[in-house]
Design an enzyme around this catalytic site. Structure first.
Site, PDB file in Angstrom:
ATOM      1  N   PHE A   1     -11.701  27.240 137.385  1.00 53.37           N
ATOM      2  CA  PHE A   1     -10.923  27.117 136.143  1.00 53.37           C
ATOM      3  C   PHE A   1     -10.335  25.725 135.950  1.00 53.37           C
ATOM      4  O   PHE A   1      -9.498  25.522 135.082  1.00 53.37           O
ATOM      5  CB  PHE A   1      -9.792  28.159 136.138  1.00 53.37           C
ATOM      6  CG  PHE A   1     -10.294  29.570 136.248  1.00 53.37           C
ATOM      7  CD1 PHE A   1     -10.763  30.242 135.127  1.00 53.37           C
ATOM      8  CD2 PHE A   1     -10.339  30.211 137.469  1.00 53.37           C
ATOM      9  CE1 PHE A   1     -11.253  31.542 135.220  1.00 53.37           C
ATOM     10  CE2 PHE A   1     -10.833  31.508 137.581  1.00 53.37           C
ATOM     11  CZ  PHE A   1     -11.291  32.176 136.453  1.00 53.37           C
TER      12      PHE A   1
ATOM     13  N   CYS B   1     -17.369  22.910 128.742  1.00 45.74           N
ATOM     14  CA  CYS B   1     -17.207  24.357 128.976  1.00 45.74           C
ATOM     15  C   CYS B   1     -17.012  25.199 127.718  1.00 45.74           C
ATOM     16  O   CYS B   1     -17.810  26.090 127.453  1.00 45.74           O
ATOM     17  CB  CYS B   1     -16.045  24.585 129.932  1.00 45.74           C
ATOM     18  SG  CYS B   1     -16.415  24.004 131.590  1.00 45.74           S
TER      19      CYS B   1
HETATM   20  P1  NAD Z   1     -22.297  18.502 136.280  1.00 49.36           P
HETATM   21  O1  NAD Z   1     -23.471  18.382 135.378  1.00 49.36           O
HETATM   22  O2  NAD Z   1     -21.197  17.513 136.196  1.00 49.36           O
HETATM   23  O3  NAD Z   1     -22.787  18.539 137.793  1.00 49.36           O
HETATM   24  C1  NAD Z   1     -23.856  19.323 138.252  1.00 49.36           C
HETATM   25  C2  NAD Z   1     -24.465  18.621 139.462  1.00 49.36           C
HETATM   26  O4  NAD Z   1     -25.434  19.475 140.054  1.00 49.36           O
HETATM   27  C3  NAD Z   1     -25.207  17.321 139.091  1.00 49.36           C
HETATM   28  O5  NAD Z   1     -24.725  16.252 139.888  1.00 49.36           O
HETATM   29  C4  NAD Z   1     -26.673  17.629 139.421  1.00 49.36           C
HETATM   30  O6  NAD Z   1     -27.393  16.518 139.887  1.00 49.36           O
HETATM   31  C5  NAD Z   1     -26.516  18.675 140.513  1.00 49.36           C
HETATM   32  N1  NAD Z   1     -27.700  19.503 140.729  1.00 49.36           N
HETATM   33  C6  NAD Z   1     -28.495  20.104 139.801  1.00 49.36           C
HETATM   34  N2  NAD Z   1     -29.477  20.794 140.426  1.00 49.36           N
HETATM   35  C7  NAD Z   1     -29.295  20.626 141.751  1.00 49.36           C
HETATM   36  C8  NAD Z   1     -29.988  21.080 142.916  1.00 49.36           C
HETATM   37  N3  NAD Z   1     -31.069  21.862 142.829  1.00 49.36           N
HETATM   38  N4  NAD Z   1     -29.523  20.697 144.117  1.00 49.36           N
HETATM   39  C9  NAD Z   1     -28.441  19.908 144.234  1.00 49.36           C
HETATM   40  N5  NAD Z   1     -27.726  19.442 143.173  1.00 49.36           N
HETATM   41  C10 NAD Z   1     -28.160  19.795 141.952  1.00 49.36           C
HETATM   42  O7  NAD Z   1     -21.747  19.983 136.043  1.00 49.36           O
HETATM   43  P2  NAD Z   1     -20.216  20.464 136.161  1.00 49.36           P
HETATM   44  O8  NAD Z   1     -19.476  20.062 134.961  1.00 49.36           O
HETATM   45  O9  NAD Z   1     -19.720  20.144 137.508  1.00 49.36           O
HETATM   46  O10 NAD Z   1     -20.423  22.046 136.045  1.00 49.36           O
HETATM   47  C11 NAD Z   1     -20.971  22.809 137.098  1.00 49.36           C
HETATM   48  C12 NAD Z   1     -20.745  24.270 136.776  1.00 49.36           C
HETATM   49  O11 NAD Z   1     -19.343  24.559 136.787  1.00 49.36           O
HETATM   50  C13 NAD Z   1     -21.262  24.716 135.419  1.00 49.36           C
HETATM   51  O12 NAD Z   1     -21.725  26.023 135.514  1.00 49.36           O
HETATM   52  C14 NAD Z   1     -20.020  24.670 134.539  1.00 49.36           C
HETATM   53  O13 NAD Z   1     -20.103  25.551 133.461  1.00 49.36           O
HETATM   54  C15 NAD Z   1     -18.949  25.101 135.518  1.00 49.36           C
HETATM   55  N6  NAD Z   1     -17.601  24.611 135.237  1.00 49.36           N
HETATM   56  C16 NAD Z   1     -17.392  23.343 134.795  1.00 49.36           C
HETATM   57  C17 NAD Z   1     -16.099  22.877 134.579  1.00 49.36           C
HETATM   58  C18 NAD Z   1     -15.840  21.487 134.058  1.00 49.36           C
HETATM   59  O14 NAD Z   1     -14.714  21.230 133.625  1.00 49.36           O
HETATM   60  N7  NAD Z   1     -16.778  20.570 134.114  1.00 49.36           N
HETATM   61  C19 NAD Z   1     -15.000  23.729 134.808  1.00 49.36           C
HETATM   62  C20 NAD Z   1     -15.242  25.000 135.288  1.00 49.36           C
HETATM   63  C21 NAD Z   1     -16.552  25.439 135.505  1.00 49.36           C
END
Ligand code: NAD
Length: 466
Positions: free
Chosen positions: A168, A279
């Protein structure tokens, strides 16, 4: 405890770093070699307050390492956090291919009991589906190893549990949110996995963080329901801003008046160009589509999305209302990131506002304290400026689009001199209308009384009501 976090983006990097700060040994894995190489050098891939210092401290104390080697990381860890991206596909449902790739990658190399922790936001049922996926890969693995090695020996399967542990955190205050969360949600059917999760989050007991222990499905839905509710609050106050402008009320006062009611709460009640980021836009759309598949029409969330889209366009209308035709005019934009204290440009209101203005023939000068590099990848053919003053120079109007603190303290006298015409469109209500009027600006904001929109309730409204 030895922990592996797969995905070193906003969520993964913050999660891994904070878990290391709790005292765990954490390996952050990402497929992006460039990202891992720069993290190893101590160069952050994202802007987040306090993150660099925390990464430096924990890497120095050998509790935090970065790698692209999934196999070694999984084998060295008891808990594997999945924190990869789940962007929406064209059909409005999350693309789970990144999650699936990680989960089968983990299943292919796990060598003993593991807890697979889903941090990514995924539709209800995904964890159960991933459970079957791991079982399938393990079965294939065992039968292959069994046949290849020793057909007489009974090969045993490594065991595992899946946990849903949605995140969150808010970008811009991600460390604080992770270290002092309102609650931690843990969904699992396994007592052993729940005990391990409690151990991981033990430092949070000291600050009496509530734990919500529930099923996989409820935990998965809690994440979507939270985001949809907050997005709805934003769209609600934005609709109130429209009414305020029509009837002569002040949306800041309305927000204050309703927000003091503890049943409502004051957060997420700021009139604005609408929500953006990685999000809310994606998760509200996904929830509507998940519900549709489940046979239910989520009318409130559909309206929340519609109001949000219109809100950005309303900001452009506000600019056009004061500037007239924007063709050939220069509009300064202060703030590009979807909110302050982040460089994240995903679904930022600035993108829609700038693109619509450009299509209408406006020239754009823009500045953001940290998101300029990210913005340059998305917004082409605009002039990026050094600071707010450079941005204001010779503009026909200046629009505040992200409420960075530094914009609250601008030398407005200097801004006025630099502008071709002293016009400010404040889409975040960071200034007081009366002060702006006294300073000689044509000042437009959202849902509040200004010199331009002096809120005389429309005749038709008066006669209809009284
Ligand atoms: P992001 O795009 O910033 O990071 C994702 C990372 O995963 C990237 O660095 C990518 O290279 C890596 N990745 C992709 N496939 C991979 C694999 N097979 N092996 C290793 N690494 C891999 O995404 P984020 O914003 O961190 O979001 C991640 C998740 O968390 C999403 O589901 C999002 O909805 C959720 N989320 C995000 C937030 C936010 O504020 N950004 C908050 C809560 C939940």
């Amino acid at each position: 405890m030895n922990i592996c976090v797969v995905g070193a983006g906003y969520v993964g990097l913050v999660t891994g770093t904070c878990l290391a700060d709790f005292g765990h040994n954490v390996i952050c894995v990402d497929i992006n070699e460039k990202k891992i190489a720069s993290l190893k050098r101590g160069v952050m891939s994202i802007y987040e307050l306090g993150l660099e210092e925390l990464v430096r401290r924990n890497t120095k104390e050998n509790r935090l390492v970065f790698t692209t080697d999934l196999k070694k990381s999984v084998q060295a860890s008891l808990a594997i956090f999945v924190a990869v991206n789940t962007p929406n596909k064209e059909d409005g449902l999350p693309d789970l291919s990144y999650v699936e790739a990680v989960v089968s990658g983990v299943a292919k190399c796990m060598d003993g009991y593991k807890v697979i922790v889903m941090k990514s936001t995924v539709p209800v049922g995904t964890c159960a589906k991933m459970c079957s996926k791991v079982e399938k890969v393990l079965n294939e693995r065992v039968s292959m190893e069994h046949l290849a090695k020793n057909p007489d020996v009974d090969c045993h399967l490594p065991t595992f549990d899946i946990v849903s542990n949605p995140e969150f955190l808010r970008e811009g205050s991600a460390i604080e949110d992770f270290m002092r969360p309102n609650r931690v949600v843990i969904g699992s059917a396994s007592d052993e996995a729940i005990a391990i999760m409690k151990d991981i989050y033990r430092p949070l007991y000291l600050i009496e963080t509530p734990l919500v222990i529930t099923t996989l499905e409820s935990a998965e839905l809690i994440k979507y329901a939270s985001n949809a509710f907050l997005a709805t609050k934003i769209s609600f106050i934005n609709e109130m801003a429209h009414i305020c402008e029509r009837v002569g009320a002040d949306v800041n006062m309305v927000a204050k008046g309703i927000g003091l009611d503890k049943r409502i709460g004051s957060k997420f009640l700021h009139a604005s160009p609408g929500y953006g980021g990685s999000c809310f836009p994606k998760d509200t759309v996904a929830l509507v589509n998940i519900a549709k598949i489940a046979g239910y029409d989520l009318k409130i969330i559909r309206s929340t999305i519609e109001v949000n889209e219109n809100q950005k366009k309303w900001m452009v209308d506000k600019i056009k209302d004061v500037v007239g035709s924007v063709k050939g005019k220069t509009i300064g934009i202060l703030g590009l990131a979807f909110k302050p204290n982040t460089d994240d440009m995903r679904e930022a209101a600035s993108i829609t506002i700038i693109e619509v203005l450009k299509t209408a023939g406006a020239k754009i000068r823009a500045f953001d304290p940290v998101a300029m590099d990210e913005a340059k990848k998305i917004l082409k053919d605009i002039e990026y400026c050094e600071d707010p003053y450079e941005t204001a120079r010779d503009c026909d109007a200046l629009a505040i689009v992200t409420e960075w603190n530094e914009f609250r303290q601008l030398d407005l006298g200097r801004i006025k001199e630099l502008l071709k015409s002293p016009t400010i469109i404040d889409t975040r209500n960071i200034y007081e209308p009366e002060r702006m009027r006294r300073l000689g600006f044509t000042y437009v904001c959202v849902g509040r009384k200004t010199a331009v929109n002096n809120f005389k309730p429309k005749e038709a409204y008066i006669s209809a009501v009284y």
